[in-house]
Design a protein around this motif. Structure first.
Motif, mmCIF file in Angstrom:
data_model
loop_
_atom_site.group_PDB
_atom_site.id
_atom_site.type_symbol
_atom_site.label_atom_id
_atom_site.label_comp_id
_atom_site.label_asym_id
_atom_site.label_seq_id
_atom_site.Cartn_x
_atom_site.Cartn_y
_atom_site.Cartn_z
ATOM 1 N N ARG A 100 1.979 9.360 -2.969
ATOM 2 C CA ARG A 100 0.950 9.548 -3.899
ATOM 3 C C ARG A 100 1.146 8.590 -5.298
ATOM 4 O O ARG A 100 2.400 8.649 -5.415
ATOM 5 N N HIS A 101 -0.101 8.145 -5.650
ATOM 6 C CA HIS A 101 0.153 7.278 -6.945
ATOM 7 C C HIS A 101 0.506 8.206 -8.035
ATOM 8 O O HIS A 101 0.039 9.543 -7.979
ATOM 9 N N GLU A 114 0.282 6.954 11.457
ATOM 10 C CA GLU A 114 0.405 8.517 11.560
ATOM 11 C C GLU A 114 0.718 9.072 12.924
ATOM 12 O O GLU A 114 1.481 9.846 13.012
ATOM 13 N N TYR A 124 -8.677 14.300 -7.645
ATOM 14 C CA TYR A 124 -9.504 13.416 -7.248
ATOM 15 C C TYR A 124 -9.910 13.582 -5.851
ATOM 16 O O TYR A 124 -10.822 13.142 -5.176
ATOM 17 N N GLU A 125 -9.213 14.620 -5.265
ATOM 18 C CA GLU A 125 -9.701 15.057 -3.967
ATOM 19 C C GLU A 125 -10.904 16.008 -4.064
ATOM 20 O O GLU A 125 -10.654 17.233 -3.970
ATOM 21 N N THR A 184 0.812 -1.227 -0.087
ATOM 22 C CA THR A 184 -0.037 0.179 -0.007
ATOM 23 C C THR A 184 0.771 1.230 -0.082
ATOM 24 O O THR A 184 2.177 1.275 0.145
ATOM 25 N N LEU A 185 0.037 2.271 -0.264
ATOM 26 C CA LEU A 185 1.018 3.526 -0.268
ATOM 27 C C LEU A 185 0.396 4.582 1.153
ATOM 28 O O LEU A 185 -0.741 4.265 1.360
ATOM 29 N N GLN A 186 1.360 5.064 1.589
ATOM 30 C CA GLN A 186 1.120 6.053 2.580
ATOM 31 C C GLN A 186 0.402 7.402 2.004
ATOM 32 O O GLN A 186 1.117 8.367 1.997
ATOM 33 N N TYR A 187 -0.972 7.276 2.131
ATOM 34 C CA TYR A 187 -1.575 8.264 1.058
ATOM 35 C C TYR A 187 -1.233 9.589 0.973
ATOM 36 O O TYR A 187 -0.457 9.865 0.075
ATOM 37 N N PRO A 188 -1.320 10.246 2.038
ATOM 38 C CA PRO A 188 -1.214 11.608 1.905
ATOM 39 C C PRO A 188 0.347 12.016 1.515
ATOM 40 O O PRO A 188 0.638 13.182 0.922
ATOM 41 N N HIS A 189 1.053 11.171 2.100
ATOM 42 C CA HIS A 189 2.635 11.618 2.014
ATOM 43 C C HIS A 189 3.221 10.826 0.687
ATOM 44 O O HIS A 189 3.671 11.672 -0.145
ATOM 45 N N ARG A 198 -0.483 -4.681 4.600
ATOM 46 C CA ARG A 198 -0.697 -3.403 4.616
ATOM 47 C C ARG A 198 0.461 -3.104 5.927
ATOM 48 O O ARG A 198 1.150 -3.713 6.214
#
Lengths: 175, 204, 888, 337
Positions: free
Chosen positions: B36-37, D47, B121-122, B29-34, D42
């Motif tokens: 991004r795809h 955070e 997309y946000e 997975t990606l650590q989304y806000p940090h 995962r």
């Protein structure tokens, strides 16, 4: 000290017992009964019968009362509660006679009841579980087995009674 | 055999073994806000309206996007450009992004490549009314994400890169006169801006 | 168009299906009968084939193997046709490819996009690759005309627009100019188009070459909602689709083959769709507080109205209340208004705009022939052998009825004879004409009758069957031609020629316009025309006498009994049996005597006999001249209720004003001049709190505690149909079409006929002889306007601002007046200053001013002569003698 | 020993044990999220704090600061009492768990808060009272989801309590005591003395029943999200929700502790040479291993159907446990004679 605790436990027991039959909301009745069970268990502890106390809670509070609660929730008793409360004069009559009988008996016999074979010292030495076991399986073996037999019969009877319809239903379905 | 298997619960244990092994695999997975795809060019994010390079509006108000929209979230009010007879433009353009399904049919329907989807997309906002995009908002989006829009059109084979000469495509049969509203003459969007709505509400 | 069941049919086989058709049928018509679609751009069922677009090509296998144009090829017996053989499809594809070499692909910005035939056929028959070299035309769009834009780039030169203008409209306002690749369509000589703007060229254009400025870029066909409804501008009652987008009218489109117009519309119907959305529409009830009208709620306004009416009734009796209806009201409204006046308020004083002239037609037609309204339908007009048109500028007053006449002229060379004081359009197309002095219609008609009698043109059958009646007429014709030539200006030779030509025709139709019925001795004039038809043997199915209505729903007014001498059903008040029927239906008692007519009502108001009035759908203050003192009369009232779309001059004087709904906002029916009862349907929401008229009448009745409650207009019509059988069936020509009038005629001839003969042929006094002024002013009808509704259309006002005096150019030159100059018009009653428009429409010695126009107060210059009670008490104010002088 | 010293000793032990338990509860939630995340490739909470280590604290703060909503139509008193009824029995059980060999402290003996001679039964007694919290909470919420969740929970807890009770009888027969300390000491002297080897069937039935008893996947019928939203605590929020949450995790720790005491030798080291490591470490290790097992099961198995659950309890586990008792009793009799 012990006296104070006993008075507290006994008072709560009586009050809860009255509340159990007098409260209007069935769930409150159950809660009152639950409280009473705990205090009865406390009484057992005072008598050095921890095993009994714990079993009291497991059996009455943990199993039987939960089943009551279960049934209460399945039935919506709100509308019928008033109907039940109409029986109170009758209840007072019966309870009054029973109380009179008890008072009479106590006046006749006094509080000096005979002590059993397991006074506090014995129990503390042997352990109360063992004491109960010994008592049950030696002196009271017959009543104990009889009681279990009666319970077994009751259980089988209940199963037969409830299963009857199911068996019949199956038969009808197949025919 | 089956009985033994169920007594010893071998299937269950096999499943547990698999799950246990999975624990040691690296995460995917990606650590989304940090992090991004990297969004591909064909991505269908928020819609936007594009302008020609000289700043004139591309949209000719043909309502084909409205017709193509499967969720009926577009409303085009077309008219003649004031003072310029025979030049059609969208006087008002509404996009209800809450109903948009991001299918991109509108961009495919657009004959002048005025519509493109950005990589935004946000879309969350604190006021739902902000999701009713009007013409001004859509053109703003288009200006902010012009590169995305161009890339989108190229990725979807709607353009071969010759998109942005002023006169439109080379094939003259597809030529539409660009809508030139002139500086300062650009009509004020009559759209339901948030301020306007609030004023309406305060009146009631 | 064609019926397959005619005797002596020939057979044709199309795609393996055989059908019998009459001789002369063309392939495309036969295919339509079989439900086979043949693509076509230029073919139109109501026009002659022109075979210009070449897309309808079909393969004929028998009797010869060849490609033919389906629209132009007449069927030979035993013909075998293939409409979608490979050869046909290949030809079609090539045709489309050729068309698309030049047609621009700007469909997204083209108003036709979505309903374009070229688009449809390209999808259906076209190819995706065009093998030809394409070259875009780059003509600038012609936007000089007021309404119609011509985009020659899109034009495929099918010529349908030119054809519709020349064949149907007979105007030839547009045509091809230049030749070859650069051919364009437009007004001749490259001038800006300035025509009637009927818009039919736009309707028939298969592509988007002709578009309307009023709707330009404002719609896409698939976004619109279509509502079939009835046009309310004149008595023709055309059917069209009112197209709305988001509750606003985007445009009006005709429906081919439906309704009286068969798909034709005039400028008013086509482009007069803006008044519903006019900002001046009334949106809330108004109530008078002091000298101001203030907005009020419905409950308050209704209570106020009921209180005022009840007070007047209590003070002065039922006869102290007057009701005046206008043709804007639908049939149901009128019926309910009548019931409110006569039943709830017990007032006999219920009159309407019928009093402006049509009342004469209603009474005399019913008395003499037993019919209400016209004897013939528009279809009869198309098929007649001769038409005599008296006192009507039909193409202006009833344009679609005019088109029916034009249709006969185009297709069947039907002779049309015109008797009129103006040079009308139809006069130019007709076979014979009598241009007479304004106001002398009665004399001209008498001249025609005299010519028939004198020249022995009386139908032999009639002469043998009704000798007494014929003798009575002959006796009246004893005078000399001199007494006719003097007032009319027509010569004996002209009269005789016209009478002879008309009498010789088998089926002759007489059309009588408002100048016959609305003039002095209007009832007699119409009776004379009936005599003329009688003598020439034209009182039979397919021929007859037809009064033309001017206003919308005038026949509805007649049928609803909106005049004191009429009962519901159009029956005379004197008919006791009919009155009893009404009394029974309404459960009330009607007075023995009829009420007062319009002019008497105004007198009554001033004299205090009338205390309150209820005026709905008309504006007498603006539509009647000052000499009738309408405003003063209304001011004298204790209480006035007005119900209208706009704050009219009448409404300004009201105590309570109710906002009504326009025809586009409600359901109901209108009766056209043929007697067709046609639906109007709700297409949009009414502005503000406006209500349909019938609901307002119903609510007032409720306040008066006489419940007239209905769930909808259908329920009202169902009840009304008990008294008015014409309302029972929709969309059929009711009036007199196909009815044998012999019985009614015989009863009439046997009755009071001979007695009325005494003064029938007495000519009226020459108009306004006392006036020293020389020029004759006539209040004419306009094609572009009809009154309140049309003048609130910004579109129609743009086409024709209307406020202009029309003068003959030659005469104007004599007075050194140029177009646009201001002139002072002076009559005995005063003077007014108006701009001038030059047109040969006006004869020398005559000036015209539009009837509907109230701005310049020209109407107030008109002297009024109120006809006798026998002549319908019609206030005649259309003619006046004036002097025109240039203002410097 | 004086009363004052007893009380002081008890208070100190209670504070320490409760502190450890509550911290474990908090980090159990963290561990569960992390382990599940790893099982699903995962990362889990990342955070708050390094690797999300402060997440439980943040969650706790959030829950305690959230608005406390009482649904309209709810029985307010019982609605308020239910979470407490649920939480107290879960925490009270730790009183009898021996966490270490007996040691002297302030003149008394430590290692257990109180070494009740019916300690095992004591735990079960209070565990059975915990069911009231669930049932009453479900009933008092005046919501059909909560009510159904509460009813299911009642049925499930009653059924599986029987299984738990029956499955430990074997152990009792072997150790001949209900005192947890006695049971632990019975398993002294290396991992081959553990009851696990003598009572494998009982261990399996105990663990299964424990999972069911604590309403964990695959037996989380009372709070099946896809069917009942959140089951009996659907309508709860804020503090009260946190109480239910705490109770569930405290229960998990309690049954794990119990399992390690009963079957894995409690605080006893697995071998003599490891005796230098303090006893509570061994207990913690064993407990956490079992807790990991809980999470592992959650990560592996799908939820069973309710009828399957009941059938499994009554028709499989109870007979198996009964047979186990019989066999053990016979075995003990033979060995003793």
């Amino acid at each position: 000290m012990m006296q104070a605790i006993f008075i507290y436990l006994a008072t709560v027991c009586v009050v809860c017992a009255v509340l159990t039959v007098s409260l209007r909301q069935p769930v409150y009745n159950v809660m009152a009964l639950l409280t009473m069970f705990f205090h009865v268990a406390g009484l057992y502890v005072l008598l050095n019968a921890e095993f009994l106390a714990v079993v009291q809670i497991i059996v009455y509070a943990g199993a039987i009362l939960v089943l009551y609660l279960f049934v209460l929730m399945l039935l919506n008793l709100r509308s019928e509660s008033r109907h039940l409360h109409r029986q109170w004069p009758f209840a007072v009559l019966i309870l009054g006679s029973v109380a009179a009988m008890l008072v009479g008996a106590m006046q006749a016999g006094g509080f000096g009841l005979p002590t059993g074979e397991a006074p506090a010292q014995v129990i503390q030495a042997v352990g109360n579980t063992e004491s109960i076991g010994l008592t049950l399986y030696t002196d009271y073996l017959l009543p104990f087995e009889l009681a279990s037999l009666v319970l077994l019969v009751a259980m089988i009877g209940a199963i037969v009674l409830t299963k009857k319809e199911l068996i019949q239903d199956h038969g009808e379905e197949q025919s | 055999m089956g009985l033994i298997r169920s007594i010893f619960m071998t299937e269950l244990l096999m499943g547990m073994k698999l799950v246990f092994k999975q624990m040691f695999k690296p995460y995917c997975t990606l650590q989304y806000p940090h992090v991004r795809h990297d969004i591909p060019d064909g991505y269908r994010g928020l819609m936007s309206l594009l302008r020609y390079e000289d700043g004139s509006e591309r949209c000719v108000g043909c309502s084909l996007c409205e017709a193509a929209c499967p969720s009926n979230c577009i409303k085009v009010v077309s008219d003649e450009v004031p003072g310029q007879p025979l030049v059609r433009y969208a006087r008002e353009y509404y996009l209800d992004i809450t109903r948009c399904v991001f299918c991109g049919f509108c961009t495919e329907a657009c004959p002048v490549d005025a519509l493109a989807m950005t990589k935004v997309y946000e879309a969350s906002v604190f006021d739902r009314r902000d999701l009713m995009f009007d013409k001004r908002k859509l053109y703003e989006l288009g200006e902010q994400h012009l590169a995305d829009g161009k890339a989108y059109l190229i990725a979807h084979n709607m353009d071969d890169g010759t998109l942005f000469p002023k006169e439109g495509l080379g094939d003259n049969r597809y030529s539409f006169p660009p809508v030139d509203l002139g500086e300062g003459e650009r009509p004020v969007t009559v759209g339901l801006t948030r301020e306007a709505l609030e004023m309406e509400l305060s009146k009631q | 168009m064609t019926t397959a069941t005619k005797v002596g049919t020939i057979t044709v086989t199309i795609n393996g299906e055989t059908i019998g058709v009459p001789k002369g049928t063309r392939i495309i018509q036969a295919a339509q009968l079989l439900g086979i679609e043949i693509p076509t751009f230029c073919y139109h069922p109501r026009m002659r084939p022109q075979a210009a677009c070449r897309i309808c090509t079909v393969e004929v296998v028998k009797p010869m193997n060849k490609m033919f144009m389906a629209c132009a090829t007449e069927i030979m017996d035993g013909m075998e046709v293939l409409t979608d053989s490979p050869r046909t499809l290949a030809d079609r594809r090539t045709n489309l490819d050729l068309l698309l070499t030049q047609h621009p692909l700007d469909c997204p910005v083209c108003d036709k996009g979505g309903e374009c035939k070229l688009q449809d056929y390209s999808v259906k028959y076209g190819s995706s690759e065009n093998p030809f070299e394409t070259k875009r035309k780059d003509y600038p769009e012609d936007i000089r005309s007021t309404v119609l834009d011509f985009n020659s780039n899109r034009c495929i030169l099918c010529g349908a627009c030119i054809q519709v203008c020349s064949d149907i409209q007979q105007l030839s306002a547009i045509g091809f100019s230049k030749r070859g690749f650069i051919t364009v369509v437009g007004a001749p000589m490259g001038e800006p188009l300035d025509c009637e703007f009927c818009g039919q060229c736009m309707d028939v254009c298969p592509v988007g070459a002709i578009t309307s400025r009023f709707s330009k870029y404002k719609f896409r066909p698939w976004q619109e909602e279509k509502t079939q409804t009835t046009c309310t501008y004149c008595g023709c009652g055309c059917q069209y689709n009112l197209r709305t987008m988001d509750g606003e009218v985007s445009r009006v489109t005709p429906i081919e083959g439906v309704g009286p117009g068969q798909g034709s519309l005039c400028v008013r119907g086509h482009f007069g769709f803006h008044f519903m959305e006019d900002a001046q529409r009334l949106t809330k009830p108004l109530v008078r507080r002091g000298d101001k009208l203030v907005e009020a709620g419905w409950d308050e306004a209704l209570a106020e109205a009921a209180k005022g009416l009840a007070a007047a009734k209590a003070a002065k009796g039922g006869a102290g209340i007057a009701g005046i209806a206008g043709g804007r009201l639908a049939n149901e409204d009128l019926y309910l208004f009548g019931r409110l006046m006569r039943n709830a308020l017990e007032s006999p004083n219920f009159d309407s705009t019928l009093r402006y002239g049509y009342i004469n037609a209603a009474t005399i037609m019913h008395k003499a022939l037993g019919v209400t309204g016209m004897m013939n339908s528009f279809d009869d007009l198309r098929r007649a052998d001769a038409v005599l048109l008296v006192g009507s500028d039909i193409t202006q007053e009833a344009p679609i009825c005019g088109l029916a006449v034009k249709d006969g002229i185009t297709k069947r060379k039907m002779p049309v004879f015109t008797v009129d004081s103006m040079k009308t359009e139809i006069m130019k197309l007709g076979a014979g004409r009598l241009v007479i002095t304004p106001g002398s219609e009665v004399a001209a008609i008498k001249g025609l009758v005299k010519a028939v009698v004198d020249e022995g043109l009386i139908d032999a059958g009639v002469a043998a069957k009704y000798p007494a009646a014929v003798a009575a007429i002959k006796k009246e014709m004893a005078g000399t031609y001199k007494e006719i030539e003097t007032p009319t200006g027509a010569t004996k030779a002209d009269l005789v020629a016209m009478a002879r030509a008309f009498a010789n025709a088998d089926k002759g139709i007489i059309l009588a316009g408002p100048r016959v019925m609305g003039g002095l001795k209007g009832a007699s004039a119409l009776a004379m025309l009936i005599d003329l038809a009688f003598l020439t043997g034209n009182l039979k199915p397919g021929a007859g006498v037809n009064p033309l209505t001017g206003e919308n729903n005038e026949l509805g007014l007649v049928l609803a009994g909106a005049a004191p001498e009429l009962l519901p059903g159009g029956l005379p008040w004197s008919d006791g049996a009919a009155r009893a029927r009404v009394e029974q239906a309404w459960n009330c008692a009607l007075p023995e005597f009829p009420g007062n007519s319009l002019t008497d009502l105004f007198d009554g108001m001033r004299e205090g006999r009338i205390g309150a009035a209820y005026i709905a759908g008309t504006d007498p203050v603006r539509s009647l001249p000052a000499e009738l003192n309408v405003a003063a009369s209304l001011d004298a009232l204790d209480f006035l209720v007005v119900q209208d779309l706009f704050l009219t001059g009448t409404a300004l004087r009201a105590d309570v004003v109710f906002p009504a709904q326009s025809y586009a906002e409600r359901d109901g029916t209108f009766t056209n001049m043929e007697g067709r009862v046609q639906r109007i349907r709700q297409a949009m929401k009414a502005p503000g709190k406006a209500r349909p008229d019938w609901q307002i009448f119903s609510a007032v009745a409720r306040e008066l505690e006489v419940p007239l409650e209905y769930a909808g207009t259908d329920e009202i019509r169902a009840e009304a149909a008990g008294l008015i059988p014409q309302f029972a069936a929709l969309d059929v020509t009711n009036a007199g079409h196909g009815v044998d009038v012999t019985a009614a005629l015989e009863a009439y001839l046997a009755g009071a006929y001979l007695k009325t003969m005494d003064d029938r042929y007495d000519l009226p006094a020459v108009l306004n002889t006392a006036s020293p002024h020389e020029t004759r002013l006539y209040l004419a009808d306009s094609l572009f306007h009809s009154g309140q509704m049309s003048t609130h259309n910004w579109g129609l006002m743009k086409i024709d601002p209307a406020d202009e005096l029309v003068m003959n150019p030659r005469e104007a030159r004599k007075l050194q007046i140029a177009e646009g100059d201001k002139v002072r018009v002076t009559s005995l009653l005063g003077s007014a200053v108006v701009p001038v428009k030059l047109s040969s429409h006006a004869n020398p010695g005559t000036v015209l001013f539009p009837k509907h126009c109230a701005q310049s107060h020209v109407r107030d210059l008109m002297g009024v002569v109120v006809g006798s009670r026998e002549e319908g008490s019609v206030p005649q104010f259309r003619f006046e003698r004036v002097t025109v002088e240039k203002v410097h | 020993m004086e009363l004052g010293t007893t009380v002081l000793l008890a208070v100190i032990q209670i504070a320490v044990v409760m502190g450890v338990v509550l911290l474990s509860v908090a980090y159990m939630t963290y561990a569960e999220r992390k382990v599940l995340s790893f099982m699903q490739d995962r990362l889990g909470p990342m955070e708050v704090g390094p690797w999300g280590l402060l997440q439980p604290i943040a969650d706790g703060l959030k829950l305690f600061m959230k608005e406390d909503i009482i649904p309209s139509g709810a029985n307010k008193i019982i609605f308020a009492v239910a979470p407490i009824i649920c939480l107290i029995p879960a925490l009270i059980g730790f009183a009898v768990v021996p966490y270490s060999e007996g040691f002297s402290l302030l003149g008394g003996t430590g290692g257990t808060i109180t070494d009740l001679n019916v300690g095992l039964l004591y735990i079960f007694a209070f565990a059975s009272v915990g069911a009231y919290g669930v049932i009453l909470g479900g009933w008092a919420s005046n919501s059909k989801y909560a009510l159904l969740g509460g009813l299911r929970s009642g049925a499930q807890v009653i059924s599986y309590e029987l299984v738990i009770g029956l499955s430990i009888v074997g152990v009792l027969l072997l150790s001949e005591s209900l005192s947890l300390r006695a049971i632990t000491e019975h398993q002294d002297g290396g991992f081959w003395h553990w009851n696990l080897w003598v009572q494998p069937v009982a261990f399996v039935t105990y663990v299964i029943a424990a999972v069911a008893e604590t309403n964990r996947l695959p037996f989380d019928m009372p709070e099946a999200e896809s069917e009942l939203v959140a089951g009996f605590f659907t309508e709860y929020s804020g503090m009260r929700f946190a109480f239910f949450f705490l109770a569930e995790y405290a229960n998990m720790i309690l049954v794990s502790c119990l399992a390690s005491v009963l079957f894995l030798g409690g605080y006893e080291a697995p071998a003599e040479f490891l005796n230098f490591v303090p006893g509570f470490v061994w207990l913690a290790l064993k407990t956490w291993a079992l807790l990991f097992f809980f999470i592992w099961i959650r990560g592996t198995f799908p939820r069973v159907r309710f009828d399957q659950l009941m059938k499994f309890g009554w028709k499989v586990l109870i007979p198996v446990a009964l047979v186990n008792i019989l066999v053990t009793a016979v075995g003990v009799y033979i060995v003793n004679n």
